[in-house]
Enzyme design. Structure first.
Site, PDB file in Angstrom:
ATOM      1  N   PHE A 260      75.941  16.211 -39.988  1.00  9.61           N
ATOM      2  CA  PHE A 260      75.206  15.929 -38.759  1.00  9.61           C
ATOM      3  C   PHE A 260      73.767  16.405 -38.835  1.00  9.61           C
ATOM      4  CE2 PHE A 260      79.502  15.384 -37.085  1.00  9.61           C
ATOM      5  CZ  PHE A 260      79.325  14.227 -36.355  1.00  9.61           C
ATOM      6  N   HIS A 261      73.494  17.495 -39.575  1.00  8.61           N
ATOM      7  CA  HIS A 261      72.097  17.880 -39.797  1.00  8.61           C
ATOM      8  C   HIS A 261      71.350  16.781 -40.552  1.00  8.61           C
ATOM      9  CE1 HIS A 261      73.105  21.982 -38.516  1.00  8.61           C
ATOM     10  NE2 HIS A 261      71.796  22.222 -38.501  1.00  8.61           N
ATOM     11  N   GLU A 262      72.002  16.218 -41.552  1.00  6.70           N
ATOM     12  CA  GLU A 262      71.370  15.144 -42.322  1.00  6.70           C
ATOM     13  C   GLU A 262      71.148  13.914 -41.462  1.00  6.70           C
ATOM     14  OE1 GLU A 262      69.617  13.415 -45.635  1.00  6.70           O
ATOM     15  OE2 GLU A 262      70.255  15.488 -45.340  1.00  6.70           O
TER      16      GLU A 262
ATOM     17  N   SER B  26      78.944  20.293 -40.351  1.00  6.41           N
ATOM     18  CA  SER B  26      77.600  20.645 -39.879  1.00  6.41           C
ATOM     19  C   SER B  26      76.525  20.015 -40.753  1.00  6.41           C
ATOM     20  CB  SER B  26      77.452  22.165 -39.866  1.00  6.41           C
ATOM     21  OG  SER B  26      76.149  22.545 -39.480  1.00  6.41           O
TER      22      SER B  26
END
Length: 471
Positions: free
Chosen positions: A397-399, A394
């Site tokens: 993908f947030h980055e 997670s």
């Protein structure tokens, strides 16, 4: 004979008064003198109550206090009451207070909304990103070709795994390269990266699910004897469009499309998206532009900036949640007749940070549980490393979704997500030790007062500085 008082408690009557049921069902006597009521008309319940209340209810001789009761706002009874009226009051106060603040802001600073943050003068040159979005459909077709080849036994299982790894890695790296090479608007880059992450998650689910179906179909001890492996381009196409990240050959379907309902949801989507953009441009942008870096200046000044940003950031985040998870996903589900519409649970009642992550984004949570967490447990990986691995995926993908469009690789989003791991265990301990309210308050403080405003201030501040240096 007994009748009911206004509090629902039975009480005796005197002088052998008429029974309530007898009064309710007795026909009135026809008044031949004035002919007001025909014989067929019966006395209504309201008439019976009026007649009974006046004659028998709250006689001075009848006790007014009959049992032990708590006040509605006492600690033992507060959560057993309906708070709909107080909720309406909070909504009215919230609207009134914020309307005054909006008017005061417009009178003091004027109209601050600019379009160049979302769509710059070079937005028409963002066609490489648009073409990249269209070309993402190549990767599901490539995955389907691989599954078709293995179904026809043209390639072996190790080759299938290698090909799927190449397809999924290329699907991520290709949009990242295009976004970094093209000086695009922020919104265009975020849209492309979000779509890239969604397609990647779907591709992994498609490959992993088909691998599991093949394993079950070829094993002697099948969990489901009706499992059979087949691939269908139609089912893949529906999956790529459906509001889910977990592949399965068929889904529960709704019977029809409610066109009027879809139109109303679209209208809400436009209104709340415009309100979200208004808050960002009118409030968040000026706060960030007039601030210093929260980690490089005075501590009290940084705390003040974070607190000042927390309220508009909370509004934007709630609008984003409502627009995407409730409006958009339900619109998409309605148009595709997708039946399972549990896109979120009551995350606002989360008793810990772990409960929040399990409830606020159900498509991603189901994907993590199905393709990361339980596969780790089945390979005898302990629970804690499995949780860390899920948060690691997670965080990456947030980055990607934030850093690539901003072209700022500061790892703030990555560190913010990984910081949730110790918070999960801390809030679980506090919940067990002190109760659910403590964990819920810590959750709200972490996300609304400290966590999200801090990340927004860091990234947004660096982005504004980068734009200022470029101009």
């Amino acid at each position: 004979m007994e009748i009911l008082d206004s509090g629902g408690v039975t009480m005796p009557t005197e002088n052998g008064g008429a029974d309530l049921d007898t009064l309710r069902h007795r026909k009135p006597r026809s008044d031949s003198s004035n002919g007001l009521l025909p014989d067929s008309v019966t006395v209504s319940d309201a008439d019976v109550r009026d007649r009974v209340d006046v004659r028998y209810t709250y006689r001075p001789s009848v006790p007014a206090h009959r049992r032990v009761r708590e006040s509605p706002l006492s600690s033992d009874a507060i959560f057993k009451q309906s708070h709909a009226g107080l909720f309406n009051l909070c909504v009215v106060v919230l609207v009134a207070v914020n309307s005054r603040l909006i008017i005061e802001n417009l009178m003091k600073y004027g109209w601050l909304i600019r379009t160049d943050f979302w769509f710059s003068s070079t937005s028409l040159r963002d066609w490489p990103l648009f073409m990249c979005c269209l070309s993402l459909s190549i990767f599901p077709l490539a995955a389907f070709t691989v599954e078709k080849l293995v179904l026809q036994k043209c390639i072996s299982e190790p080759v299938v795994i290698i090909l799927h790894i190449i397809i999924t890695m290329t699907e991520v790296l290709y949009p990242v390269y295009v976004t970094l090479r093209c000086d695009s608007a922020f919104l265009s880059g975020v849209t492309l990266m979000l779509l890239t992450c969604i397609v990647w998650l779907k591709l992994v689910s498609y490959a992993h699910t088909n691998y599991d179906i093949r394993t079950l179909a070829n094993s002697s001890d099948k969990a489901n004897p009706e499992v059979s492996y087949y691939v269908s381009l139609k089912s893949l196409a529906y999956f790529m469009l459906a509001p889910t990240l977990c592949y399965q050959p068929s889904y529960p379907r709704s019977p029809c499309i409610r066109k009027g309902w879809v139109a109303r949801q679209f209208a809400k989507l436009i209104i709340f998206t415009g309100f979200m953009g208004f808050i960002i441009e009118q409030y968040i942008n000026p706060i960030v532009r007039n601030s210093k870096h929260p980690l490089k200046g005075d501590l009290l000044y940084g705390v003040e900036r974070v607190l000042k940003l927390s309220v508009p950031n909370l509004y934007v985040w709630l609008c984003m949640f409502y627009c995407f998870f409730h409006l958009w996903l339900n619109i998409l589900a309605e148009l595709l007749c997708f039946g399972d519409r549990e896109f979120y649970k009551d995350w606002w009642n989360a008793k810990s940070v772990g409960d929040y992550w399990r409830m606020w984004n159900m498509p991603v949570h189901k994907w993590m549980v199905r393709h990361v967490y339980f596969p780790c447990l089945r390979r005898n990986i302990p629970k804690v490393p499995a949780i860390i691995l899920a948060f690691l995926v997670s965080a990456v993908f947030h980055e990607l979704c934030i850093a690539v469009p901003c072209r700022l690789f500061k790892l703030w989003a990555f560190l913010g997500i990984m910081f949730q791991v110790p918070l999960v265990f801390i809030t679980n301990y506090l919940q067990e030790r002190f109760g659910s309210m403590v964990g819920n308050m810590i959750f709200w403080f972490t996300f609304c007062i400290f966590g999200q405003p801090m990340c927004v201030l860091l990234y947004y501040h660096d982005l504004m500085n980068r734009k200022g240096k470029m101009s």
